[in-house]
Design an enzyme around this catalytic site. Structure first.
Site, PDB file in Angstrom:
ATOM      1  N   ASP A   1      -1.909  10.781  -2.523  1.00  0.00           N
ATOM      2  CA  ASP A   1      -2.223   9.702  -3.469  1.00  0.00           C
ATOM      3  C   ASP A   1      -2.491  10.220  -4.871  1.00  0.00           C
ATOM      4  O   ASP A   1      -2.350   9.486  -5.841  1.00  0.00           O
ATOM      5  CB  ASP A   1      -3.435   8.902  -2.971  1.00  0.00           C
ATOM      6  CG  ASP A   1      -3.023   8.039  -1.798  1.00  0.00           C
ATOM      7  OD1 ASP A   1      -2.954   8.568  -0.671  1.00  0.00           O
ATOM      8  OD2 ASP A   1      -2.712   6.856  -2.016  1.00  0.00           O
TER       9      ASP A   1
ATOM     10  N   ARG B   1       0.852  -1.191   0.000  1.00  0.00           N
ATOM     11  CA  ARG B   1       0.000   0.000   0.000  1.00  0.00           C
ATOM     12  C   ARG B   1       0.880   1.229   0.000  1.00  0.00           C
ATOM     13  O   ARG B   1       2.097   1.128   0.153  1.00  0.00           O
ATOM     14  CB  ARG B   1      -0.953  -0.023   1.204  1.00  0.00           C
ATOM     15  CG  ARG B   1      -0.224  -0.491   2.454  1.00  0.00           C
ATOM     16  CD  ARG B   1      -0.425   0.274   3.704  1.00  0.00           C
ATOM     17  NE  ARG B   1      -0.380   1.683   3.587  1.00  0.00           N
ATOM     18  CZ  ARG B   1       0.717   2.413   3.706  1.00  0.00           C
ATOM     19  NH1 ARG B   1       1.907   1.868   3.893  1.00  0.00           N
ATOM     20  NH2 ARG B   1       0.662   3.727   3.623  1.00  0.00           N
TER      21      ARG B   1
HETATM   22  O1  MRU Z   1      -4.765   3.161   1.980  1.00  0.00           O
HETATM   23  P1  MRU Z   1      -3.291   3.393   1.962  1.00  0.00           P
HETATM   24  O2  MRU Z   1      -2.595   2.883   3.175  1.00  0.00           O
HETATM   25  O3  MRU Z   1      -2.661   2.910   0.679  1.00  0.00           O
HETATM   26  O4  MRU Z   1      -3.136   4.976   1.980  1.00  0.00           O
HETATM   27  C1  MRU Z   1      -1.850   5.522   1.860  1.00  0.00           C
HETATM   28  C2  MRU Z   1      -1.798   6.990   2.019  1.00  0.00           C
HETATM   29  O5  MRU Z   1      -2.801   7.649   2.136  1.00  0.00           O
HETATM   30  C3  MRU Z   1      -0.434   7.611   1.936  1.00  0.00           C
HETATM   31  O6  MRU Z   1      -0.380   8.748   2.719  1.00  0.00           O
HETATM   32  C4  MRU Z   1      -0.133   7.985   0.477  1.00  0.00           C
HETATM   33  O7  MRU Z   1      -0.317   6.883  -0.356  1.00  0.00           O
HETATM   34  C5  MRU Z   1       1.223   8.519   0.315  1.00  0.00           C
HETATM   35  S1  MRU Z   1       2.461   7.295   0.551  1.00  0.00           S
HETATM   36  C6  MRU Z   1       3.975   7.962   0.208  1.00  0.00           C
END
Ligand code: MRU
Length: 354
Positions: free
Chosen positions: A244, A49
């Site tokens: 993201d 993730r």
């Molecule tokens: O649902 P996730 O754990 O994949 O969410 C991840 C995030 O929101 C992070 O802050 C984002 O991907 C940036 S990672 C460098």
């Protein structure tokens, strides 16, 4: 010591090894991924993730697609590669790095195939592997540069709030938001990180707290609803998170709760930074209104792991991300530098220099 979230093992015939982040911090277990169905499941269930890590994993996923393709020619394998790229693109909708990486590897393969119509699958595999490995190596370098560009925001004595996990576990390198912390630590700066637990899936408690503790950076875990009060108490001096997807005007999607933090920071006059590589920008979207927000299953809200915490059949909502509006963002730190008070013009200029 930075723990690699994912690494390719061996040559183009090798496989992808992932830390299974669902098991952290209780157990450090690795997964061997040898096909796209296993990878899809690993992305969807958050074994891997974080936007950049998902992108790198997907790029290597197309190596697996060519390995497992039917037919011996490059042209036949291309059919499978395209189908698997479409399939993997559906695993999670918000992080643009996923589609960005799939598109980049597909384009590299397409550029290869017309000139080598009679090439065998092996030659295509070498080409796809080279592109996926380049994406991975570039991510490592981008993470480091993001940290170097943004570390100076962390001053001696600061309380630094972060949300979710934007560390080594979320990238191929040393992270984005946490990279600022690792670089500030190298400079000998004395600061404390406040890590939001990040309900529903607790990436802050399970992953960020674990990473920072391992790195020897002072960290205090807080529940999500404590951030505002700590800001009011003067304990928090800055907020830094990853992203993201960042729209052309600077609106930045990140883990649910980031929007509220951006409002809280603004209300308290506290700087709010986003740290992200250029692969997280989606300049095709005019604003954050167009960013697709993943809605996940009810069980993530009604349960903590296997423990049920709500009445049976209760209605829920579970948006996994939200959007911090550009006007709440003090600066976006990328591998190319810092975009202060981001807006459409500054972001366009930032990327024009390429
Ligand atoms: O649902 P996730 O754990 O994949 O969410 C991840 C995030 O929101 C992070 O802050 C984002 O991907 C940036 S990672 C460098």
């Amino acid at each position: 010591m930075v723990t690699p979230a994912l690494q390719w093992m061996g040559d183009s015939h090798g496989y992808l090894e992932l830390i299974d982040q669902r098991c952290l911090p209780g157990a450090l277990i690795t997964l061997e991924v040898r096909d796209t169905v296993t990878l899809y499941e690993a992305i969807q269930t958050l074994a891997v993730r974080g936007a950049p890590a998902i992108g790198v994993a997907a790029a290597y996923g197309l190596v697996l697609a060519v390995q497992n393709a039917s037919g011996d020619t490059a042209s036949q394998a291309m059919v499978d590669l395209r189908a698997q790229a479409d399939y993997l693109a559906k695993s999670r909708p918000t992080a643009v790095n996923l589609c960005w990486a799939l598109d980049r590897v597909t384009r590299a393969a397409e550029a290869f195939v017309p000139g080598y119509a009679s090439a065998d699958r092996e030659a295509l595999l070498a080409c796809v592997f080279q592109e996926a490995r380049a994406i991975c190596q570039e991510d490592v370098a981008m993470c480091l540069r993001i940290g170097q560009h943004g570390q100076h925001f962390i001053k001696d004595g600061f309380g630094v709030l972060t949300h979710c996990n934007a560390g080594a576990l979320a990238t191929a390198g040393q992270g984005t938001a946490l990279s600022l912390m690792f670089e500030a630590q190298k400079k000998g700066r004395d600061f404390t990180v406040y890590a939001d637990e990040t309900r529903p899936l607790l990436q802050g408690a399970r992953l960020t707290a674990w990473e920072l503790q391992n790195a020897g950076i002072p960290v205090r875990l807080i529940c999500d609803n404590m951030a505002g009060w700590l800001m009011k108490q003067g304990v928090i001096h800055m907020v830094v998170t990853g992203a993201d997807r960042i729209a052309a005007n600077g609106d930045s999607a990140n883990k649910i709760g980031t929007y509220s933090l951006s409002l809280l920071a603004r209300a308290h006059g506290i700087p709010f930074y986003i740290a992200a590589p250029s692969s997280t920008f989606d300049l095709s979207l005019a604003s954050g209104d167009a960013i697709p927000i993943e809605e996940r299953g009810a069980h993530e809200v009604t349960q903590i792991r296997d423990t049920v915490i709500a009445p049976k059949d209760i209605g829920t909502r579970n948006p996994a991300f939200d959007v911090a509006p550009a006007e709440n963002i003090t600066a976006i730190v990328t591998e190319k530098g810092v975009i202060e008070r981001p807006d459409r013009e500054k972001i366009a200029a930032h990327f024009k220099e390429d």
